[in-house]
Design an enzyme around this catalytic site. Structure first.
Site, PDB file in Angstrom:
ATOM      1  N   GLY A   1       0.835  -1.201   0.000  1.00 34.71           N
ATOM      2  CA  GLY A   1       0.000   0.000   0.000  1.00 34.71           C
ATOM      3  C   GLY A   1       0.862   1.239   0.000  1.00 34.71           C
ATOM      4  O   GLY A   1       2.076   1.177   0.177  1.00 34.71           O
TER       5      GLY A   1
ATOM      6  N   ASP B   1      -4.016  12.867  12.300  1.00 33.91           N
ATOM      7  CA  ASP B   1      -4.656  12.416  11.074  1.00 33.91           C
ATOM      8  C   ASP B   1      -5.287  11.064  11.377  1.00 33.91           C
ATOM      9  O   ASP B   1      -4.715  10.031  11.140  1.00 33.91           O
ATOM     10  CB  ASP B   1      -3.588  12.303   9.978  1.00 33.91           C
TER      11      ASP B   1
HETATM   12  N1  LIG Z   1       2.312  -2.817   8.849  1.00 35.33           N
HETATM   13  C1  LIG Z   1       1.576  -2.797   7.731  1.00 35.33           C
HETATM   14  N2  LIG Z   1       1.125  -3.943   7.181  1.00 35.33           N
HETATM   15  C2  LIG Z   1       0.376  -3.907   6.049  1.00 35.33           C
HETATM   16  N3  LIG Z   1       0.039  -2.790   5.390  1.00 35.33           N
HETATM   17  C3  LIG Z   1       0.449  -1.624   5.889  1.00 35.33           C
HETATM   18  C4  LIG Z   1       1.237  -1.559   7.078  1.00 35.33           C
HETATM   19  N4  LIG Z   1       1.505  -0.272   7.331  1.00 35.33           N
HETATM   20  C5  LIG Z   1       0.905   0.450   6.363  1.00 35.33           C
HETATM   21  N5  LIG Z   1       0.279  -0.353   5.480  1.00 35.33           N
HETATM   22  C6  LIG Z   1      -0.480   0.089   4.288  1.00 35.33           C
HETATM   23  O1  LIG Z   1       0.245   1.095   3.614  1.00 35.33           O
HETATM   24  C7  LIG Z   1      -0.521   2.305   3.502  1.00 35.33           C
HETATM   25  C8  LIG Z   1       0.385   3.515   3.659  1.00 35.33           C
HETATM   26  O2  LIG Z   1       1.021   3.546   4.913  1.00 35.33           O
HETATM   27  P1  LIG Z   1       0.996   4.847   5.834  1.00 35.33           P
HETATM   28  O3  LIG Z   1      -0.419   5.137   6.218  1.00 35.33           O
HETATM   29  O4  LIG Z   1       1.977   4.708   6.910  1.00 35.33           O
HETATM   30  O5  LIG Z   1       1.527   5.942   4.753  1.00 35.33           O
HETATM   31  P2  LIG Z   1       1.224   7.504   4.659  1.00 35.33           P
HETATM   32  O6  LIG Z   1       1.918   7.978   3.452  1.00 35.33           O
HETATM   33  O7  LIG Z   1       1.525   8.175   5.954  1.00 35.33           O
HETATM   34  O8  LIG Z   1      -0.329   7.489   4.450  1.00 35.33           O
HETATM   35  P3  LIG Z   1      -1.351   8.728   4.589  1.00 35.33           P
HETATM   36  O9  LIG Z   1      -1.348   9.433   3.303  1.00 35.33           O
HETATM   37  O10 LIG Z   1      -2.636   7.995   4.837  1.00 35.33           O
HETATM   38  O11 LIG Z   1      -0.919   9.560   5.756  1.00 35.33           O
HETATM   39  C9  LIG Z   1      -1.582   2.195   4.591  1.00 35.33           C
HETATM   40  O12 LIG Z   1      -2.763   2.859   4.233  1.00 35.33           O
HETATM   41  C10 LIG Z   1      -1.792   0.702   4.733  1.00 35.33           C
HETATM   42  O13 LIG Z   1      -2.816   0.235   3.868  1.00 35.33           O
END
Ligand SMILES: Nc1ncnc2c1ncn2[C@@H]1O[C@H](COP(=O)(O)OP(=O)(O)OP(=O)(O)O)[C@@H](O)[C@H]1O
Ligand SMILES: *[C@@H]1O[C@H](CO)[C@@H](O)[C@H](O)[C@H]1NC(C)=O
Ligand SMILES: *[C@@H]1O[C@H](CO)[C@@H](O)[C@H](O)[C@H]1NC(C)=O
Length: 397
Positions: free
Chosen positions: A49, A182
């Site tokens: 993701g 958030d």
């Molecule tokens: N430990 C994990 N195991 C499986 N999938 C994960 C894990 N951590 C994150 N993900 C997936 O990866 C995506 C992105 O991670 P994260 O939310 O940390 O990134 P971000 O760039 O900060 O996202 P946002 O734009 O929502 O703030 C998450 O929405 C989730 O679906």
């Protein structure tokens, strides 16, 4: 994710050195069991993701255990938006890397079953200014709200309860009261039916400063609250309350009431009402959840609706009819247990009490007699009359 981004970027020039020292310090502290050397031994990489800032991959350790790897999302909106705005790719990337490091540091300090586990991290600044940061995390699966709505109430209750326990921990964490700025379902993943937060780059332990109550407003799209400004000049419990209202609006309203056992509905409505109006703090909310769990596990919620009167029997006389009754005089149906009879009595508006008679059908099920009144009680050592508690006198749980 992007709220304080400009602030951080404006500090790139003069604060660059300080940040570099920060990163060095963070990079050295690695209590996780995995480090940079483990990265080259990973196999089976796959995409899991991505969000604005980060990208997440799955990968297998030599032993076969599958973990999640988090890295800066080069093509993500945060880095590309920053480059477009400021034309400084290295600086933009470095800021995103700093956020990931902040997240890893928070995950390291805050350990709780509701927070994704940090297995380790790799911070390699030998390529500076292209700092490479990789966090190695426990693997989860994305939260699918639509799917969750189709799971049994018991599972949805478990998810809400894990969230409440997490928020209780965050409110009293070693770093102070931590708010998830958030707060959205996509910041969480599921591990073995438990909810865990994975996105911590927007967590903060700073409580808003104030001069008067009006400085302490919590604004949500549907509602706003004004909190108290303490004599110490802090908005009382603002972080805890912000988390709790978000839990109410994103999780409880969808997951908690739907298909819950009917006798738990009053206490669940109370939880919804109290969190939706921020009447409860996180401690009281946790207390209410533990009460629901106790009632549900012990089956007490079933008995609560009926008082059993030992040593009595009711005379079979004219009463309300039901279909397909075994008696012409009143409502007599076959049941497996008192619980089943209670469920039937609940579904009949006229029903005020029932008894399980000694008569059985050919399959061995008992005949239960449902009554609309409580007259005609006669002593009978072997019998029990179950009396519905009227809704007005129902004990508050
Ligand atoms: N430990 C994990 N195991 C499986 N999938 C994960 C894990 N951590 C994150 N993900 C997936 O990866 C995506 C992105 O991670 P994260 O939310 O940390 O990134 P971000 O760039 O900060 O996202 P946002 O734009 O929502 O703030 C998450 O929405 C989730 O679906
Ligand atoms: C809580 O209950 C009160 C009184 O019934 C009602 O006015 C209020 O709107 C309810 N709040 C929520 C969030 O459901
Ligand atoms: C809530 O619970 C925590 C930990 O159990 C405790 O330290 C704190 O004082 C409680 N707060 C309130 C307002 O009761």
């Amino acid at each position: 994710s992007r709220r304080r981004f400009t602030l951080m970027l404006s500090g790139v020039g003069h604060a660059g050195c300080r940040r570099h020292r920060d990163l060095m310090r963070l990079g050295r502290s690695r209590p996780g069991r995995l480090g940079c050397a483990d990265l080259s031994r990973l196999s089976g990489l796959g995409f899991l993701g991505s969000g604005f800032t980060k990208m997440v991959l799955r990968a297998a350790l030599p032993g076969g255990e599958v973990i999640a790897l988090k890295a800066v999302h080069w093509a993500g909106s945060e880095v590309s938006g920053c480059v477009q705005r400021y034309g400084h790719p290295a600086g933009c990337y470095r800021l995103a890397a700093y956020k990931l490091l902040k997240e890893a540091t928070l995950l390291q300090r805050l350990r709780h079953p509701g927070i994704i586990k940090l297995h380790g991290q790799c911070y390699d600044n030998s390529l500076d200014p292209d700092i490479r940061v990789t966090a190695m995390l426990e693997l989860g699966s994305p939260l699918e709200m639509i799917q969750l709505l189709q799971t049994p109430w018991e599972e949805r209750f478990k998810i809400c309860r894990s969230l409440v326990k997490l928020l209780h921990y965050l409110a009293h964490s070693p770093l102070g009261s931590v708010v998830l700025l958030d707060f959205q379902p996509r910041q969480f993943v599921m591990v073995d039916g438990n909810l865990k937060v994975t996105d911590m780059d927007d967590a903060s332990s700073e409580e808003l400063s104030c001069k008067e109550d009006n400085d302490c407003t919590l604004d949500f799209p549907t509602k706003s609250f004004t909190l108290q400004c303490t004599t110490a000049g802090k908005c009382e419990g603002i972080n805890e309350k912000k988390n709790l209202f978000n839990a109410y609006r994103y999780f409880f309203t969808y997951l908690l009431p739907h298909t819950a056992p009917s006798s738990l509905q009053p206490i669940l409505s109370d939880i919804l009402n109290a969190t939706g109006d921020l009447r409860y703090g996180i401690n009281e909310t946790l207390g209410a959840f533990e009460k629901v769990l106790h009632l549900y596990k012990s089956g007490l919620y079933l008995q609560k609706k009926y008082i059993s009167l030992m040593g009595f029997h009711t005379m079979e006389s004219q009463d309300y009819k039901c279909w397909p009754s075994y008696s012409h005089q009143g409502c007599m149906l076959s049941v497996h247990s008192a619980e089943e009879a209670a469920a039937i009595c609940n579904s009949h508006p006229q029903c005020q009490s029932f008894i399980i008679t000694h008569q059985r059908t050919w399959t061995g099920r008992h005949l239960a007699l449902f009554r609309s009144s409580l007259t005609d009680l006669i002593p009978d050592f072997n019998a029990v009359v179950y009396i519905k508690r009227s809704s007005t006198s129902r004990e508050r749980l």
